[in-house]
Design a protein around this motif. Structure first.
Motif, short mmCIF file in Angstrom:
data_model
loop_
_atom_site.label_atom_id
_atom_site.label_comp_id
_atom_site.label_asym_id
_atom_site.label_seq_id
_atom_site.Cartn_x
_atom_site.Cartn_y
_atom_site.Cartn_z
N GLN A 44 6.43 -5.19 -14.17
CA GLN A 44 5.77 -6.58 -14.44
C GLN A 44 4.38 -6.18 -13.72
O GLN A 44 3.08 -6.59 -13.36
N LEU A 45 3.90 -5.37 -14.03
CA LEU A 45 2.86 -4.50 -13.94
C LEU A 45 1.69 -5.52 -14.15
O LEU A 45 0.59 -5.91 -14.26
N HIS A 46 2.16 -6.06 -15.52
CA HIS A 46 0.53 -7.21 -16.25
C HIS A 46 0.58 -8.50 -14.87
O HIS A 46 -0.50 -8.88 -14.49
N THR A 47 1.97 -8.72 -13.95
CA THR A 47 1.23 -9.66 -13.22
C THR A 47 0.11 -9.19 -12.21
O THR A 47 -0.18 -10.40 -11.06
N PHE A 48 0.30 -7.91 -12.05
CA PHE A 48 -0.86 -7.70 -10.89
C PHE A 48 -2.44 -7.83 -11.99
O PHE A 48 -3.31 -8.64 -11.19
N PHE A 96 -3.66 0.33 -20.68
CA PHE A 96 -2.37 -1.45 -21.40
C PHE A 96 -2.74 -2.39 -21.01
O PHE A 96 -3.36 -2.36 -20.27
N GLY A 97 -3.11 -3.23 -22.05
CA GLY A 97 -3.75 -4.98 -21.98
C GLY A 97 -4.72 -5.31 -22.71
O GLY A 97 -5.47 -6.23 -22.47
#
Ligand code: HAM
Length: 433
Positions: free
Chosen positions: A94-98, A132-133
């Motif tokens: 869940q790297l997107h939560t950072f 990413f993102g």
């Protein structure tokens, strides 16, 4: 029977390793300067990750994966590339939560069961960078700018950046149908594999090396004529940003890339010095990969550089091998003990020092020092040692000087430290008088 390495699997020997270290170090410096962080991912993953990520109807998944069943009956595969694994890691942790934007790079071996030839191996190394993102075309250009900057920093010349847009899942089916109907009329010209590809994945026919297939596809419709307005707009901006960064590129409407996850921007960097395997780097955008592997809707873009190909293109006049700074020639008795003490002390100071372990004559020790390309030889004779002195010979200028033993470490450090600093900076072994 002598056991040899497996075909397509190479050893990288000490006389080549300097180049590898230099390239890896430069990649880390450049990528980290562009805000990327290193990630290390496993070499083995569940087969499904690659079959879903790269696409069932690609050569990689159909024919080239090292797949096996482990003792628990799981189907596992040696990674043929890193993008799918990096996407998996981003989702799993869940790297997107950072931060929804992740800029990651990784360096390591990949495995593909291809027919080995120059520039194509079964184990090969990639330097891979991914963002990413973000679906903004600015980041497509940013990634390409970083890539070109890196390739120039390691000294590569005469490269060609080729770009294309492959459209998206909304507009590509129309192109696919058009291509299929065009090629169906020429199907008698296609090889057996491509006859099959015509049904499963007609875009792959562009990559076929068979001459008749190449002829059949020569004036096929171009993907760029079929992509929708949004994809056109995205591609137009990528080109603008590349131009604003001063990069020149070639539009290659026939470049479709060998993996199915690509959407919109696709690019390669080729070198005509490489022969038939001429792509040093391949990359592109993949806005559906995350969904395909069962995750969130995250866009992505990145590239992978083939290290063997890159290394074969490094400037020939640059020296990458690290030679000993000092060879200690001890001439028996107490001098051996002194040489041992000194060599340990020098190693702790980061000075590359070598000595003789076999009690050889001075002549033969000098020969070895010469072969090892030592920059200095310290001659420790019993008589000199008794007087508290030793002889230091500069192997390049052939000049010799006597040095008091008590000053030896400082003298050597002063002479050699400059070297260590240079080497540490970029593996660049500048010559010294
Ligand atoms: P790829 O085009 O399959 O893309 O590989 C990238 C580079 O790896 C090639 O341009 C080539 O230099 C090198 N390479 C590939 N196969 C071999 C081989 N058998 N032997 C030696 N070198 C090889 C990918 O792998 C994508 N994951 C790139 C990417 C990253 N796209 C988006 N992000």
């Amino acid at each position: 029977m002598e056991i040899k390495a497996i075909r397509g699997f190479n050893d990288i020997l000490p006389d080549e390793i300097g180049k590898w270290q230099f390239v890896e170090k430069t990649a880390r410096e450049v990528f980290e300067g562009f805000g990327f962080s290193e990630i290390r991912i496993p070499i083995i993953e569940r087969t499904e990750l690659f079959s879903r990520g790269i696409g069932e109807a690609t050569d990689i998944v159909e024919k080239e994966m090292y797949t096996f069943t482990d003792k628990s009956g799981n189907s596992l595969t040696l990674r043929p590339e890193a993008t799918a694994s990096m996407a998996r890691a981003y989702l799993e942790h869940q790297l997107h939560t950072f931060d929804p934007v992740a800029k990651l790079y990784c360096i390591g071996p990949m495995f593909r069961y291809e027919r080995p030839q120059k520039g194509r191996y079964r184990q090969f190394y990639q330097i891979d960078a991914e963002v990413f993102g973000v679906d903004n075309p600015m980041v497509d250009a940013e990634v390409i700018v970083m890539l070109i900057h890196f390739l120039e920093r390691v000294g590569l010349e005469k490269l060609e950046l080729q770009i294309n847009s492959l459209g998206c899942r909304k507009c590509r089916p129309r192109y696919r149908e058009e291509l299929k109907s065009f090629l169906t009329k020429k199907s008698f010209q296609l090889c057996e594999d491509c006859q099959r590809r015509l049904e499963t994945n007609p875009l792959r026919i562009f990559d076929c090396k068979v001459e008749t297939c190449q002829k059949a596809i020569a004036d096929a419709p171009k993907v760029l004529d079929f992509i929708d307005d949004e994809c056109q707009n995205h591609f137009g901006k990528v080109k603008e940003y590349l131009e604003a960064a001063g990069l020149t590129y070639i539009l290659n409407p026939r470049m479709v890339r060998g993996l199915d996850y690509y959407t919109r921007t696709a690019f390669e960097v080729v070198s005509y010095q490489l022969g038939s395997q001429n792509a040093v780097t391949g990359g592109g955008r993949y806005d559906d990969l995350f969904k395909d592997i069962g995750g969130l809707d995250v866009p992505g873009i990145g590239f992978a550089i083939g290290m063997e190909r890159l290394i074969s293109l490094l400037p020939k006049d640059k020296e990458f091998v690290q030679y000993p700074h000092l060879f200690i020639a001890a001439l028996g008795g107490e001098t051996n003990r002194e040489a041992y003490r000194l060599v340990n002390q020098l190693h702790l100071e980061g000075i590359r020092a070598e000595l003789d372990y076999e009690g050889k004559s001075l002549k033969s020790q000098m020969r070895r020092a010469d072969k090892l390309k030592a920059r200095y030889v310290l001659i420790l004779g019993e008589e000199e040692l008794k007087k508290g002195r030793a002889v230091l010979r500069n192997m390049k200028t052939k000049s010799q000087e006597e040095i008091p033993m008590k000053d030896l470490l400082d003298t050597l450090k002063a002479k050699l430290q400059q070297f260590s600093v240079k080497i540490n900076r970029m593996g660049d072994l500048a010559s010294e008088g």
